[in-house]
Design an enzyme around this catalytic site. Structure first.
Site, PDB file in Angstrom:
ATOM      1  N   ARG A 299      -7.085  -2.276   1.829  1.00 53.33           N
ATOM      2  CA  ARG A 299      -7.763  -1.154   2.488  1.00 53.33           C
ATOM      3  C   ARG A 299      -8.204  -1.468   3.917  1.00 53.33           C
ATOM      4  NH1 ARG A 299     -11.268  -0.328  -2.776  1.00 53.33           N
ATOM      5  NH2 ARG A 299     -10.896  -2.577  -2.647  1.00 53.33           N
TER       6      ARG A 299
ATOM      7  N   ALA B 208       5.032  -0.304  -2.376  1.00 54.39           N
ATOM      8  CA  ALA B 208       5.938  -0.415  -3.516  1.00 54.39           C
ATOM      9  C   ALA B 208       7.176   0.442  -3.261  1.00 54.39           C
ATOM     10  CB  ALA B 208       5.225   0.043  -4.783  1.00 54.39           C
TER      11      ALA B 208
ATOM     12  N   LEU C 184       0.833  -1.207   0.000  1.00 57.26           N
ATOM     13  CA  LEU C 184       0.000   0.000   0.000  1.00 57.26           C
ATOM     14  C   LEU C 184       0.866   1.254   0.000  1.00 57.26           C
ATOM     15  CD1 LEU C 184      -2.421  -1.377   2.709  1.00 57.26           C
ATOM     16  CD2 LEU C 184      -3.118  -0.846   0.363  1.00 57.26           C
TER      17      LEU C 184
ATOM     18  N   TYR D  24       2.716  -1.401 -14.160  1.00 62.59           N
ATOM     19  CA  TYR D  24       4.054  -0.817 -13.996  1.00 62.59           C
ATOM     20  C   TYR D  24       5.047  -1.542 -14.929  1.00 62.59           C
ATOM     21  CZ  TYR D  24       1.839   1.709 -10.282  1.00 62.59           C
ATOM     22  OH  TYR D  24       0.982   2.526  -9.600  1.00 62.59           O
TER      23      TYR D  24
HETATM   24  C1  LIG Z   1      -3.785   3.580  -0.959  1.00 65.58           C
HETATM   25  C2  LIG Z   1      -3.449   2.407  -1.817  1.00 65.58           C
HETATM   26  C3  LIG Z   1      -2.141   2.183  -2.205  1.00 65.58           C
HETATM   27  C4  LIG Z   1      -1.790   1.067  -2.969  1.00 65.58           C
HETATM   28  N1  LIG Z   1      -0.468   0.820  -3.260  1.00 65.58           N
HETATM   29  C5  LIG Z   1      -0.106  -0.334  -3.874  1.00 65.58           C
HETATM   30  C6  LIG Z   1       1.264  -0.673  -4.031  1.00 65.58           C
HETATM   31  O1  LIG Z   1       2.175   0.026  -3.585  1.00 65.58           O
HETATM   32  N2  LIG Z   1       1.554  -1.830  -4.679  1.00 65.58           N
HETATM   33  C7  LIG Z   1       0.567  -2.661  -5.169  1.00 65.58           C
HETATM   34  O2  LIG Z   1       0.878  -3.706  -5.751  1.00 65.58           O
HETATM   35  N3  LIG Z   1      -0.738  -2.367  -4.991  1.00 65.58           N
HETATM   36  C8  LIG Z   1      -1.093  -1.248  -4.341  1.00 65.58           C
HETATM   37  N4  LIG Z   1      -2.422  -0.992  -4.097  1.00 65.58           N
HETATM   38  C9  LIG Z   1      -3.426  -2.034  -4.379  1.00 65.58           C
HETATM   39  C10 LIG Z   1      -3.646  -2.871  -3.118  1.00 65.58           C
HETATM   40  O3  LIG Z   1      -2.487  -3.627  -2.800  1.00 65.58           O
HETATM   41  C11 LIG Z   1      -4.815  -3.874  -3.307  1.00 65.58           C
HETATM   42  O4  LIG Z   1      -4.573  -4.658  -4.437  1.00 65.58           O
HETATM   43  C12 LIG Z   1      -6.158  -3.169  -3.453  1.00 65.58           C
HETATM   44  O5  LIG Z   1      -6.353  -2.197  -2.432  1.00 65.58           O
HETATM   45  C13 LIG Z   1      -7.312  -4.177  -3.404  1.00 65.58           C
HETATM   46  O6  LIG Z   1      -7.295  -4.904  -2.186  1.00 65.58           O
HETATM   47  P1  LIG Z   1      -8.334  -4.550  -0.993  1.00 65.58           P
HETATM   48  O7  LIG Z   1      -9.716  -4.658  -1.592  1.00 65.58           O
HETATM   49  O8  LIG Z   1      -8.084  -5.590   0.064  1.00 65.58           O
HETATM   50  O9  LIG Z   1      -8.049  -3.154  -0.577  1.00 65.58           O
HETATM   51  C14 LIG Z   1      -2.803   0.152  -3.374  1.00 65.58           C
HETATM   52  C15 LIG Z   1      -4.134   0.397  -3.017  1.00 65.58           C
HETATM   53  C16 LIG Z   1      -4.463   1.499  -2.232  1.00 65.58           C
HETATM   54  C17 LIG Z   1      -5.901   1.696  -1.811  1.00 65.58           C
END
Ligand SMILES: Cc1cc2nc3c(=O)[nH]c(=O)nc-3n(C[C@H](O)[C@H](O)[C@H](O)COP(=O)(O)O)c2cc1C
Length: 351
Positions: free
Chosen positions: A309, A35, A4, A163
Site C-alpha cells: 500500500r 497478479a 498489487l 488462490y
Molecule cells: C489493492 C491491493 C491489491 C493487491 N493485489 C495483490 C496481488 O495481485 N497479488 C498478491 O499476492 N497480493 C496482493 N495484495 C496484497 C499485497 O501484495 C500485500 O501483501 C498487502 O497489501 C500487505 O502489504 P502492505 O501492508 O505493505 O500493503 C494486494 C493488496 C492490495 C491493497
C-alpha cells in the site's frame, strides 16, 4: 514493491496507463507485478492483465521496457485463481476449477459493460480431474516462457492468499484422495510440480515464490500451518530460487493473526529453509513501515522488505524512506478499477 492488483487493464492487456504507473515506481529495488493470469481460466477479476495472448505479451513489453529504461527490475507474479472466480469471467461461462468442489466465502470483482463495478460472490467450483492438473502445470510453464518474451527479469509464483496453489496446500479447500490431496506432502505436490517446471523453463535464479502461511484470505485454513510450511521451506531448499516471499499474518490486516492455538514461528520456518551457500534470500511483507523494516533488517529477520500500500500512494517511496520524509495517504476508493485517479496521480517529493 508488492504485487498489487489494480484492475485497470481492459481486455486483459497492459496499456499506456499501466506503463506510466510502473515507470513511476521503477526506483523500487524490485517491482513485483500485479497478479497476472496464466490463462483465461486462471482469471478471477475483471480487467486484470494476463500473459496468455500475444497482445498481452506486447503490452507487458512496453511496461518492462519503461521500467528497465528507468533503471528498475520487474518480476511477473503468475496467477491462477482457482475457485476465486465467477462463471461470467470463465471460458464459455463454465464454473471455475479447484482441488475440490467447495465454494469459497469470498468475493470476485467484476466490471460491467456500462462501466459500473461490483464485488460478487464467487461461483461453486468443480473439482479438477488428474489430467487437468498436468494441463495447468503446463499452462504455468508456457506462461513463464512468455514472461521472458515480455521482458520480465523473473517470475514470482503466487502460492499465497487462497488462490489455486494455496487451495491445494490448505486442508480446508483440498479434500482430494489422489496424489494431490490428503497428507501435507501430497497437498504441496502441485506447488512443487510448478516450482520445478518453471525453474527448469526460465532458470531457478529467475524464479521466486510467495507464500502466506496463516492468511485466511479467500477462505482457506489449515489445522497444522507450522508443519505444512516447515515442510515446504525444507523442500524449497533444493531449488536455487531468487527469493522466498512470506506474507506474515493476515494479508493487509493483523500481522499477529494466527490459525490455531500456537503463534506461527516464522524464524523456525526460515531455519528449515536451509541453503548450504547461505544465498537463500528471505523477503517479508505485511504492514511494514520504516521503523519496522529497519528493525527486521537489523535483527536479520529478513533480507528484503516488501511494501504494498505505501507504494500505491508513494511512487517515490524509496526516496522518502531514505530521507525519512512523510508519506502520502492512500485513497481506498480508487484501489480497484477506474482511471488515472488514485493510480498515476500521487505526487512525488518536490514534484
Ligand atoms: C489493492 C491491493 C491489491 C493487491 N493485489 C495483490 C496481488 O495481485 N497479488 C498478491 O499476492 N497480493 C496482493 N495484495 C496484497 C499485497 O501484495 C500485500 O501483501 C498487502 O497489501 C500487505 O502489504 P502492505 O501492508 O505493505 O500493503 C494486494 C493488496 C492490495 C491493497
Amino acid at each position: 514493491m508488492a504485487p498489487l492488483m489494480r484492475n485497470r487493464s481492459p481486455n486483459n492487456v497492459p496499456n499506456e496507463l499501466n506503463v506510466e504507473y510502473y515507470r513511476q515506481r521503477a526506483s523500487a529495488g524490485l517491482i513485483i507485478s500485479e497478479a497476472t493470469a496464466i490463462t483465461e481460466q486462471g482469471q478471477g477479476y475483471s480487467n486484470v492483465p494476463g500473459i496468455y495472448t500475444d497482445e498481452a505479451v506486447e503490452g507487458w513489453q512496453n511496461v518492462t521496457r519503461a521500467v528497465h529504461e528507468a533503471g528498475g527490475k520487474i518480476f511477473c507474479q503468475l496467477q491462477h485463481v482457482g475457485r476465486i472466480s465467477h462463471k461470467s469471467l470463465q471460458p464459455f461461462g463454465d464454473p471455475p476449477v479447484a482441488p475440490s468442489a467447495i465454494q469459497a466465502k469470498a468475493k470476485s470483482f467484476v466490471v460491467y459493460s456500462d462501466g459500473t463495478s461490483d464485488f460478487i460472490e464467487t461461483s461453486l467450483p468443480r473439482h479438477l480431474k488428474p489430467f487437468e492438473i498436468s494441463g495447468i502445470i503446463e499452462d504455468y510453464r508456457r506462461a513463464a516462457a512468455r514472461t521472458l518474451e515480455a521482458g520480465f527479469d523473473g517470475v514470482e509464483i503466487h502460492a499465497a492468499n487462497g488462490y489455486l496453489i494455496d487451495q491445494f496446500l490448505r486442508s480446508s479447500s483440498n479434500q482430494r484422495t489422489d496424489l494431490y490431496g490428503g497428507p501435507l506432502e501430497n497437498r504441496a505436490r502441485f506447488m512443487f510440480d510448478i516450482v520445478g517446471c518453471i525453474s527448469r523453463e526460465i532458470g531457478p535464479g529467475r524464479t521466486a515464490i510467495r507464500l502466506s502461511p496463516v492468511a485466511p484470505s479467500n477462505d482457506v485454513h489449515d489445522e497444522r500451518p507450522q508443519a505444512l510450511y516447515n515442510y515446504i521451506a525444507s523442500q524449497l531448499s533444493a531449488y536455487d530460487l531468487a527469493y522466498v516471499h512470506i506474507v506474515e499474518g493476515a494479508t493487509g490486516g493483523d500481522r499477529t493473526y494466527q490459525q490455531g492455538p500456537e503463534p506461527f514461528d516464522y524464524a523456525e520456518m526460515r531455519e528449515t529453509y536451509y541453503r548450504t551457500d547461505g544465498s537463500g534470500a528471505w523477503m517479508v511483507n505485511n504492514g511494514y513501515d520504516r521503523p519496522l523494516a529497519i528493525e527486521a533488517l537489523e535483527k536479520e529477520r529478513a533480507d528484503l522488505i516488501c511494501f504494498g500500500r505505501p507504494f500505491i500512494a508513494n511512487p517515490d517511496l524509496v526516496r522518502r524512506l531514505r530521507i525519512n520524509a512523510p508519506l502520502n495517504a492512500l485513497d481506498q476508493r480508487t484501489l480497484f478499477g477506474g482511471d488515472a485517479k488514485g493510480y498515476t496521480d500521487y505526487p512525488v517529493l518536490g514534484g
